[in-house]
Scaffold this motif. Structure first.
Motif, short mmCIF file in Angstrom:
data_model
loop_
_atom_site.label_atom_id
_atom_site.label_comp_id
_atom_site.label_asym_id
_atom_site.label_seq_id
_atom_site.Cartn_x
_atom_site.Cartn_y
_atom_site.Cartn_z
N PHE A 373 0.84 -1.19 0.00
CA PHE A 373 0.00 0.00 0.00
C PHE A 373 0.88 1.26 0.00
N SER A 374 1.95 1.24 0.78
CA SER A 374 2.85 2.39 0.85
C SER A 374 3.48 2.67 -0.51
N GLY A 375 3.90 1.61 -1.21
CA GLY A 375 4.47 1.79 -2.54
C GLY A 375 3.46 2.37 -3.51
N PHE A 376 2.22 1.91 -3.41
CA PHE A 376 1.15 2.41 -4.27
C PHE A 376 0.83 3.86 -3.97
N PHE A 377 0.72 4.20 -2.68
CA PHE A 377 0.44 5.59 -2.30
C PHE A 377 1.54 6.53 -2.81
#
Length: 444
Positions: A373-377
Motif C-alpha cells: 500500500f505504501s508503494g502504491f500511495f
C-alpha cells in the motif's frame, strides 16, 4: 537503459524487475549480517552489541536516504511512462544537486552527534567505546552511501534494476573480505567492520560512475541547464520523498527505541535483539523489494494514464509478499535455535534471540501487505498517507507495546516480539481505509 514497465505482461515485468532488486537488497543486507557474523567469530558480546547498535543507526540513516530518493524515483518513473525525455533529464539533474547538499549536511550534523547518539541509545558500558568508533567512521562515509543509493534510485526509476545489482555485488565482495581482514588478523574490533562498510560503499560508487560514463544513454546526457535548480521539480521530489523519509525514519525510531529498552536489560539481551533485528531486516527483503517494485511500475502506469494497471500491480505485490512472509513465519518456529547458533556460541544470547524471533517473525505477513500500500500511495503522489499510517502504528502500538511487554513479562522476550506485528495489523487497517477513500473519490 530505460525500460518502460507500463507495457507488456504485468506479472512478468514485476518478476523481471523485482528479482535483481531482491538480490541487490539481499547483498546489501548481507553487509550487516556479515558484520555481526564475523564480529561474533572473533569477539565477544561487547563488540557484537557495538556492531549491532552502530549498524542499526546506519540502517536508519540509509533507509531515510533511500526514502527521500524514492521521490526522485517516482518522478523519473512517471516521466518514463509518459515518454517525456527532456523532463526526465531535468529530474535527474536536480536529483544530483539535491543530494549533494543532503550528503554534506548529513555528514556534518551526524559527526557532531556521535557521543549523544551513543548515550541516547543506552549503549551498554562495555560497548560504548567500540560503538563510538563504529559510528564516527561510518558517518564520515555518508557521502558514499548517499551517492550509491541515489545512483541506484535513478536507474531503478528508469526501470533498470539490473545495473544497481552489479554495483552491490562488487561492494559486498569487498565488504566481506575487508571484514575478515580487519576484525580477524588485524584485530580492529568494531572499527574494522565500519572501515569495511565505508570502503566497500566507496568502491561501489566508483564502479557506478565508471559504468555511467561507459554506457551513456540519451536520458543521462545531462547538460549544465539540467543541473540548474528547478523549483517545481524539487518541490515535487521533496513532496513525495520527505513523507517517505519521515515514515521510514519513524519505523526505524521504533526499532531503536526497542533496542534502547533491550540495552537497559543487559548486554546479553542487547546482543540477542541486535541479531534478531538483523535477521528480520533480511526477511523483510521481500516486502521491501515488492514495495519498490510496486512504486516503480505503478509510477510508470500512472504516467501512462493507466490507473487499473497500477492497482493490479499493488494487488500482485500483496499476494507475493504476504505469501512468502507466511512461509517465513512458519519456518522460523522450527529453525530459530540452529539458525542463531550460527551467530553466537553464548547459550543465553541464543535463547533470548529464539524467544524474540518466534513472535516477531509474524510481522513478515502483515508488513507484506502494508508495504505494498505504501508503494502504491507513493506512486499515486499521496505518500503522506504512508507517513500517517506508520506514525500511528509506531506511536500507538509498536513502542508502547514493547515497553509494556518488558514491564509485564520481564523474564522473556516472547511478548516483546509481538509489538511489531500488532503495529502492522493496525497499519493494514488504516491503509485499507485510505485506499477505499482514494477509490471513492476517483483519485486512483
Amino acid at each position: 537503459m530505460q525500460n518502460n514497465l507500463a507495457q507488456g505482461n504485468l506479472l512478468k515485468n514485476m518478476v523481471r524487475f523485482s528479482l535483481p532488486y531482491l538480490f541487490s537488497y539481499f547483498l546489501q543486507t548481507l553487509y550487516g549480517l556479515a558484520d555481526l557474523f564475523i564480529a561474533g567469530q572473533f569477539n565477544g558480546a561487547d563488540v557484537i552489541s557495538a556492531v549491532s547498535i552502530g549498524s542499526q543507526i546506519m540502517h536508519m540513516v540509509t533507509v531515510m536516504i533511500v526514502g527521500l530518493a524514492m521521490g526522485a524515483a517516482v518522478m523519473i518513473g512517471r516521466a518514463v511512462g509518459a515518454q517525456q525525455h527532456d523532463t526526465l533529464r531535468r529530474i535527474v539533474g536536480n536529483t544530483i544537486v539535491l543530494f549533494v547538499i543532503v550528503a554534506a549536511a548529513a555528514t556534518a550534523l551526524l559527526l557532531t552527534a556521535v557521543s549523544g547518539i551513543v548515550s541516547l541509545m543506552s549503549t551498554p558500558p562495555e560497548a560504548v567505546a567500540d560503538t563510538e568508533k563504529y559510528l564516527t567512521i561510518c558517518f564520515a562515509g555518508i557521502p558514499f552511501i548517499v551517492a550509491y543509493n541515489v545512483l541506484s534510485s535513478i536507474y531503478r526509476g528508469m526501470g533498470d534494476s539490473k545495473t544497481p545489482m552489479y554495483f552491490i555485488i562488487v561492494a559486498c565482495i569487498v565488504n566481506i573480505g575487508l571484514d575478515i581482514l580487519f576484525m580477524g588478523p588485524l584485530h580492529m574490533r568494531a572499527a574494522g567492520a565500519a572501515f569495511g562498510t565505508v570502503i566497500a560503499q566507496a568502491v561501489s560508487v566508483v564502479f557506478a560512475l565508471v559504468s555511467i560514463r561507459r554506457n551513456r544513454s540519451m536520458s543521462l546526457q545531462l547538460t549544465r541547464d539540467c543541473l540548474r535548480p528547478n523549483r517545481p521539480i524539487l518541490k515535487k521530489i521533496l513532496g513525495i520523498g520527505v513523507p517517505i523519509m519521515c515514515q521510514d525514519g519513524f519505523i526505524q525510531v521504533s526499532f531503536l527505541v526497542i533496542t534502547v529498552i533491550a540495552n537497559q536489560r543487559g548486554v546479553e539481551i542487547s546482543a540477542a535483539v541486535g541479531i534478531v533485528e538483523k535477521t528480520i531486516s533480511f526477511l523483510f527483503l521481500v516486502p521491501s523489494t515488492m514495495l519498490s517494485t510496486v512504486s516503480t511500475i505503478a509510477s510508470q502506469c500512472f504516467g501512462a494514464g493507466d490507473g487499473e494497471r497500477a492497482r493490479q500491480t499493488m494487488r500482485y505485490g500483496i499476494y507475493i509478499a504476504a505469501g512468502i512472509g507466511a512461509v517465513f513465519a512458519v519456518l522460523f518456529q522450527f529453525i530459530s535455535g540452529p539458525f542463531f547458533s550460527l551467530f553466537t556460541s553464548d547459550a543465553v544470547v541464543r535463547d533470548f534471540a529464539v524467544q524474540y524471533m518466534r513472535t516477531y517473525v509474524i510481522d513478515c505477513i502483515f508488513a507484506g501487505i502494508h508495504f505494498q500500500f505504501s508503494g502504491f500511495f507513493s506512486a499515486a503522489g499521496v505518500s503522506i498517507y504512508s507517513f500517517i499510517h506508520n506514525l500511528i502504528s509506531v506511536l500507538c502500538v509498536r513502542i508502547p507495546g514493547a515497553w509494556l511487554a518488558t514491564k509485564m513479562f520481564p523474564d522473556t522476550l516472547y511478548a516483546m516480539g509481538l509489538a511489531a506485528p500488532a503495529g502492522s495489523v493496525l497499519s493494514v487497517i488504516i491503509c485499507v481505509l485510505f485506499y477505499r477513500h482514494l477509490r471513492k473519490t476517483g483519485r486512483v
